[in-house]
Write a protein that holds these residues in place. Structure first.
Motif, PDB file in Angstrom:
ATOM      1  N   GLN A   6      27.261  19.145 -32.410  1.00  0.00           N
ATOM      2  CA  GLN A   6      26.683  17.793 -32.438  1.00  0.00           C
ATOM      3  C   GLN A   6      25.155  17.870 -32.443  1.00  0.00           C
ATOM      4  O   GLN A   6      24.582  18.719 -31.766  1.00  0.00           O
ATOM      5  CB  GLN A   6      27.085  17.016 -31.177  1.00  0.00           C
ATOM      6  N   PRO A   7      24.516  16.960 -33.172  1.00  0.00           N
ATOM      7  CA  PRO A   7      23.062  16.881 -33.043  1.00  0.00           C
ATOM      8  C   PRO A   7      22.711  16.518 -31.587  1.00  0.00           C
ATOM      9  O   PRO A   7      23.459  15.785 -30.934  1.00  0.00           O
ATOM     10  CB  PRO A   7      22.680  15.740 -33.990  1.00  0.00           C
ATOM     11  N   GLU A  39      20.718  14.528 -30.195  1.00  0.00           N
ATOM     12  CA  GLU A  39      20.569  13.122 -29.817  1.00  0.00           C
ATOM     13  C   GLU A  39      21.915  12.457 -29.510  1.00  0.00           C
ATOM     14  O   GLU A  39      21.965  11.383 -28.924  1.00  0.00           O
ATOM     15  CB  GLU A  39      19.784  12.325 -30.873  1.00  0.00           C
ATOM     16  N   HIS A  40      23.002  13.119 -29.906  1.00  0.00           N
ATOM     17  CA  HIS A  40      24.321  12.555 -29.639  1.00  0.00           C
ATOM     18  C   HIS A  40      24.948  13.096 -28.365  1.00  0.00           C
ATOM     19  O   HIS A  40      26.103  12.799 -28.061  1.00  0.00           O
ATOM     20  CB  HIS A  40      25.259  12.822 -30.819  1.00  0.00           C
ATOM     21  N   LEU A  41      24.191  13.912 -27.636  1.00  0.00           N
ATOM     22  CA  LEU A  41      24.720  14.485 -26.400  1.00  0.00           C
ATOM     23  C   LEU A  41      23.987  13.908 -25.195  1.00  0.00           C
ATOM     24  O   LEU A  41      22.752  13.858 -25.180  1.00  0.00           O
ATOM     25  CB  LEU A  41      24.557  16.013 -26.389  1.00  0.00           C
ATOM     26  N   LEU A  44      28.132   8.602 -22.425  1.00  0.00           N
ATOM     27  CA  LEU A  44      28.946   9.768 -22.790  1.00  0.00           C
ATOM     28  C   LEU A  44      29.024   9.883 -24.309  1.00  0.00           C
ATOM     29  O   LEU A  44      29.134   8.868 -24.994  1.00  0.00           O
ATOM     30  CB  LEU A  44      30.362   9.629 -22.232  1.00  0.00           C
ATOM     31  N   GLY A  45      28.982  11.095 -24.810  1.00  0.00           N
ATOM     32  CA  GLY A  45      28.973  11.258 -26.269  1.00  0.00           C
ATOM     33  C   GLY A  45      30.092  12.137 -26.821  1.00  0.00           C
ATOM     34  O   GLY A  45      30.137  12.389 -28.016  1.00  0.00           O
ATOM     35  N   LEU A  46      30.980  12.617 -25.958  1.00  0.00           N
ATOM     36  CA  LEU A  46      32.057  13.493 -26.445  1.00  0.00           C
ATOM     37  C   LEU A  46      33.397  12.776 -26.349  1.00  0.00           C
ATOM     38  O   LEU A  46      33.519  11.758 -25.672  1.00  0.00           O
ATOM     39  CB  LEU A  46      32.109  14.777 -25.608  1.00  0.00           C
ATOM     40  N   ARG A  47      34.391  13.349 -26.987  1.00  0.00           N
ATOM     41  CA  ARG A  47      35.749  12.785 -26.850  1.00  0.00           C
ATOM     42  C   ARG A  47      36.195  12.905 -25.402  1.00  0.00           C
ATOM     43  O   ARG A  47      35.874  13.897 -24.730  1.00  0.00           O
ATOM     44  CB  ARG A  47      36.736  13.546 -27.737  1.00  0.00           C
ATOM     45  N   ILE A 107      32.297   7.041 -29.768  1.00  0.00           N
ATOM     46  CA  ILE A 107      31.748   8.390 -29.569  1.00  0.00           C
ATOM     47  C   ILE A 107      30.533   8.454 -30.493  1.00  0.00           C
ATOM     48  O   ILE A 107      30.683   8.513 -31.721  1.00  0.00           O
ATOM     49  CB  ILE A 107      32.793   9.469 -29.939  1.00  0.00           C
ATOM     50  N   GLY A 163      28.067  10.337 -31.660  1.00  0.00           N
ATOM     51  CA  GLY A 163      27.836  11.294 -32.745  1.00  0.00           C
ATOM     52  C   GLY A 163      28.821  11.110 -33.883  1.00  0.00           C
ATOM     53  O   GLY A 163      28.447  11.096 -35.063  1.00  0.00           O
ATOM     54  N   THR A 164      30.074  10.949 -33.521  1.00  0.00           N
ATOM     55  CA  THR A 164      31.125  10.781 -34.530  1.00  0.00           C
ATOM     56  C   THR A 164      30.945   9.456 -35.257  1.00  0.00           C
ATOM     57  O   THR A 164      31.090   9.374 -36.483  1.00  0.00           O
ATOM     58  CB  THR A 164      32.504  10.819 -33.831  1.00  0.00           C
ATOM     59  N   ASP A 173      28.168   7.778 -35.737  1.00  0.00           N
ATOM     60  CA  ASP A 173      27.028   7.869 -36.656  1.00  0.00           C
ATOM     61  C   ASP A 173      27.387   8.664 -37.913  1.00  0.00           C
ATOM     62  O   ASP A 173      26.992   8.302 -39.020  1.00  0.00           O
ATOM     63  CB  ASP A 173      25.831   8.520 -35.953  1.00  0.00           C
TER      64      ASP A 173
END
Lengths: 485, 383
Positions: free
Chosen positions: A220-221, A223-225, A417-420, B264, B266-267, B269
């Protein structure tokens, strides 16, 4: 050859059968040839590289033993080091150092083009070169006599269970076992198979199923974490690499045990460590013991040991504090770079050096606390620090490392939160499972083992689950992580 | 270690292994060697059936590039000058409470369009992400000529990432790869899937790729598959094991279809980037696009965070406006009574609400709505 494959199981079955059928001499020849076949199944073109290291140290060790003059002994040792480290430097570090030097030159205004070479890292080179170095150094130190039987000596270095990813063993631990034909015992098969099953379970059921989540997260980039994502990924990779690498050690130990040969343990619940020192006595024990005896203790001016157990130990030594501090950081920088030619591994090594250094400073402050508080507090601090240390180990480059570390320092990054969702669930579940497994091993298993029938019943259920899952998941979809080192 | 081993009785060491081996084999034979499981139907739930329509013995509704030739054959045979491409997820091939005399929305729309001399080809995969639609769109664009492209935008699909193996083979198609290379997201998709080799017969042995072991492993696996039925059904058992874990997780954590599904980031985007790239690519190829917000069950609270869902719809609508693309919001198209339930997603649980798949009548409403949009906006208005 990769352990998590049907090919290996067939190979192992044939070798073990021949091992117990053949007489001593033919048995050793068979083991040597079998180990070369095992290695060649990966890439046959790197066999000569390995044999160069093997032959060099066989000859050099004998010469060292037969030479009277200390100066000549030292010269011979240097030849061995030059060959082994030369191989390592060429295959592993040449491009890294050259391109960094070129980068520095360009920075200083001297124009130079990057070095373009297609160098493939021979499998297991970091392991077998360390093993041959330890052999020659031990002969030089007078710990052991050199082995005159080339086949027996070669079997020690190339013995297939430990050839490509350790444990890194000392000659004194293996050669005597290879030279004496043990009497066959059913328990060799039982214990060996158990260890192989544990290892395959850890690799094909756990590590290989965690890998896609870790890869997706690190892909993941930044910025998405969020900060919680960074923590989760650090823990999850920590679990993946533990399962992956300890799986390899289990299979190595189990395979050797099938032939009646015992290897020392390489892992011992490392994530339950209560201090950095404790961690390095539980994680990749054979490497930290190697580093201890061939790098750290000599640098710190202390008597070395001749065993691959015990892990890193602190040393009062004879040198000044500044010298010992230098030894600590040098050791850990090399430890980091041993894992790979990259700044991220160097940072990983230095991160551990800082942690050990801080631990030494703050430990006296807590000496009045109760034992339980120190153990619990130590674990609560050590675990997250060790896990965060995996970030530079896994991250693609330095900017990702810095980005991930900076995330955990920013309070607002803890708000999303940015993950599944499964990623967090899995990380929490594994941590809980490790603690429960340890408690079962510590408290329930000893109680059960006193009642044979209960013990057999319980283990039969356990192995039916393990065998079923290993059967279903056994496939070489991934290599072992430590193959790249 | 040695000390412990000396004390161990050999029988005590070996018996559990033998008993474990026998019981593992027995359990696998008894529970897994029966009828093959259709995991797609399993994912859809007990009350819903997959319906991939055919017309005059040619498929008009396919899954991905593996069966695309079956749809393309029919398309070329019908040889109509105008064509519509419809991509989607399981909503368009799943019919709740299905009866054999019923038909799906793609077949109904196909029939309506045929009367006007227009062809329709549909592709759908369960849990398809927009990134996957983008890959398939580029793959099909270089193979068939179509004037209109219908794309449902489903909030759930914005949570899906990655390209399934049956689609990733399209990345090795030179024309598809060339088209994808023109965009950042396309480059990212190519990069993330670059180790997938089109000729790889088995990703199961990826760890020994390009080694001497590779061919040996393949031969041994083939022999085992041919001679041992249990070896052959290992993928099936793995699938069932994952389903078991999924249901166990839901049971332990109390998760069901009504649980809130968050974005989510990142996904999301990445999928939005793929959506933008697809719209640009369609425009460059003079293909008209109809985007629609997919029907959603509205008789119970939706399983999304309302603010996030509103933002999502708003973003899609704004994008449609910006790219001069037709947009229809069909979220309220299918009334609550036309939806159904599905088998529990928990171990031993009761049937649960299905938020994705509606009954045949819902399919009819969807095909009518899309036909109406086509009539108003596009090629039908020219006839």
């Amino acid at each position: 050859m990769i352990f998590n494959s049907v090919t290996y199981l067939i190979f192992l079955m044939v070798v073990v059968l021949l091992y117990w059928m053949l007489e001593q001499r033919s048995r050793l020849v068979m083991l040597f040839i079998g180990s070369l076949i095992f290695y060649a199944f990966w890439r046959i073109e790197f066999l000569p590289v390995m044999l160069l290291s093997v032959i060099t140290d066989y000859i050099v060790a004998l010469r060292i033993y037969n030479t009277k003059e200390h100066k000549n002994k030292k010269l011979l040792l240097l030849i061995s080091l030059a060959v082994n480290l030369g191989l390592l430097i060429y295959f592993k570090y040449l491009l890294f150092f050259a391109n960094n030097a070129i980068g520095l030159m360009n920075f200083m205004g001297i124009t130079a083009d990057p070095l373009v070479l297609n160098i493939i890292l021979p499998l297991g080179i970091s392991f077998y070169t360390f093993q041959t170095i330890s052999y020659t150094v031990d002969v030089y130190r007078g710990f052991i006599k050199p082995e005159r039987d080339f086949i027996l000596y070669s079997c020690y270095v190339t013995f297939f269970p430990q050839l490509v990813a350790g444990p890194i063993l000392r000659a004194v631990e293996v050669i005597p076992q290879l030279s004496r034909r043990p009497k066959f015992e059913v328990s060799f098969l039982g214990i060996g198979l158990r260890r192989i099953l544990y290892g395959l379970f850890l690799k094909v059921v756990l590590a290989d199923n965690i890998a896609p989540m870790v890869d997706a997260g690190y892909g993941q980039p930044l910025e998405h974490l969020s900060a919680i994502d960074v923590w989760t990924l650090a823990f999850l990779f920590g679990f993946q690499i533990y399962f992956d690498f300890s799986a390899y050690s289990h299979i190595a130990l189990g395979s050797a045990r099938l032939m009646g040969i015992s290897f020392p343990e390489n892992f011992n619940f490392p994530y339950l460590s209560v201090s950095p020192r404790d961690f390095w006595k539980r994680w990749h024990i054979s490497l930290s013991s190697w580093i201890r005896d061939y790098l750290y203790l000599p640098l710190a001016g202390r008597q070395v040991q001749d065993r691959s157990t015990g892990g890193i130990e602190t040393s009062p030594g004879t040198q000044s504090n500044q010298w010992k501090l230098g030894a600590l950081y040098t050791t850990w920088a090399i430890m980091g770079l041993w894992h790979g030619a990259s700044w991220t591994f160097l940072i990983w090594g230095l991160y551990h050096a800082c942690f050990i250094f801080l631990y030494r400073i703050v430990t006296p402050l807590f000496k009045n606390l109760s034992e339980n508080t120190r153990v619990l507090g130590g674990w609560a601090v050590t675990l997250p620090v060790i896990m965060l240390g995996w970030i530079p180990f896994r991250a693609q480059n330095m900017s990702v490392v810095m980005g991930m570390f900076s995330k955990i320092l920013q309070p607002h990054e803890y708000l999303w939160l940015g993950l599944r969702e499964n990623t967090y669930v899995l990380a929490a579940f594994i941590l809980l499972a490790i603690i429960i497994t340890y408690l079962i091993k510590r408290f329930i298993v000893p109680a059960y083992s006193r009642q044979p029938l209960l013990s057999i019943a319980g283990e039969s259920i356990l192995f039916s689950i393990i065998i079923g899952l290993v059967f279903v998941f056994l496939r070489p979809i991934n290599q072992f992580i430590y193959f790249q080192f | 270690m040695n000390n412990t081993e000396v004390k161990i009785n050999s029988g005590q060491v070996i018996i559990p292994l033998i008993v474990g081996l026998i019981s593992a084999i027995l359990v696998m034979y008894i529970f897994f060697s029966g009828e093959k499981t259709n995991f797609e139907n399993l994912a859809l739930g007990d009350g819903t059936a997959s319906y991939y329509a055919t017309s005059e013995s040619h498929k008009i509704h396919c899954t991905d590039i593996e069966d695309a030739h079956l749809c393309l054959e029919g398309h070329f045979k019908r040889n109509l000058s105008d064509a519509v491409l419809w991509l989607g997820n399981s909503q368009i091939h799943g019919i709740n409470k299905f009866r054999p005399d019923q038909e799906s929305a793609p077949l109904s729309l196909f029939k309506m369009l045929q009367k006007k001399g227009i062809d329709l080809v549909t592709f759908s995969q369960p849990n398809a992400s927009i990134q996957e639609h983008y890959v398939l769109f580029e793959y099909l664009k270089s193979r068939i000529h179509f004037n209109v492209f219908i794309l449902p935008v489903v909030f759930d699909d914005m949570r899906e990432n990655g390209i399934r193996s049956s689609l990733s083979k399209a990345l090795h198609d030179p024309e598809t790869a060339e088209s994808l290379k023109k965009t950042d997201i396309g480059m990212r998709i190519l990069k993330e899937n670059n180790n997938v080799n089109q000729n790889d017969s088995s990703p199961d042995i990826a760890g020994v790729k390009d080694t001497i072991q590779e061919s040996f492993e393949q031969t041994v696996n083939k022999w085992l598959k041919d001679n041992f039925s249990l070896w052959e059904i290992r993928p099936e058992i793995r699938g069932k094991f994952y389903v078991f874990l999924y249901k166990l997780r839901n049971l332990i954590l109390g998760i069901d279809p009504t649980s809130k599904r968050h974005i989510i980031r990142g996904t999301y985007d990445a999928n939005m980037m793929a959506l933008r790239a697809m719209l640009d690519s369609a425009r460059a190829a003079n293909i008209d696009v109809i985007m629609y917000i997919a029907p959603l069950r509205n008789d119970i609270e939706i399983p999304y965070v309302p603010e996030q869902y509103e933002l999502f719809k708003d973003e899609v609508e704004r994008l449609a406006l910006k790219k001069n693309t037709a947009f229809v919001n069909l979220e309220d198209l299918v009334p609550g009574h036309l939806w159904g339930t599905k088998e529990s997603t928990k171990l031993g649980g009761k049937p649960e609400y299905d938020f994705m798949h509606f009954q045949h009548e819902g399919h009819r409403l969807l095909s009518n709505a899309l036909y109406e949009t086509l009539r108003k906006e596009y090629i039908l208005s020219k006839r």
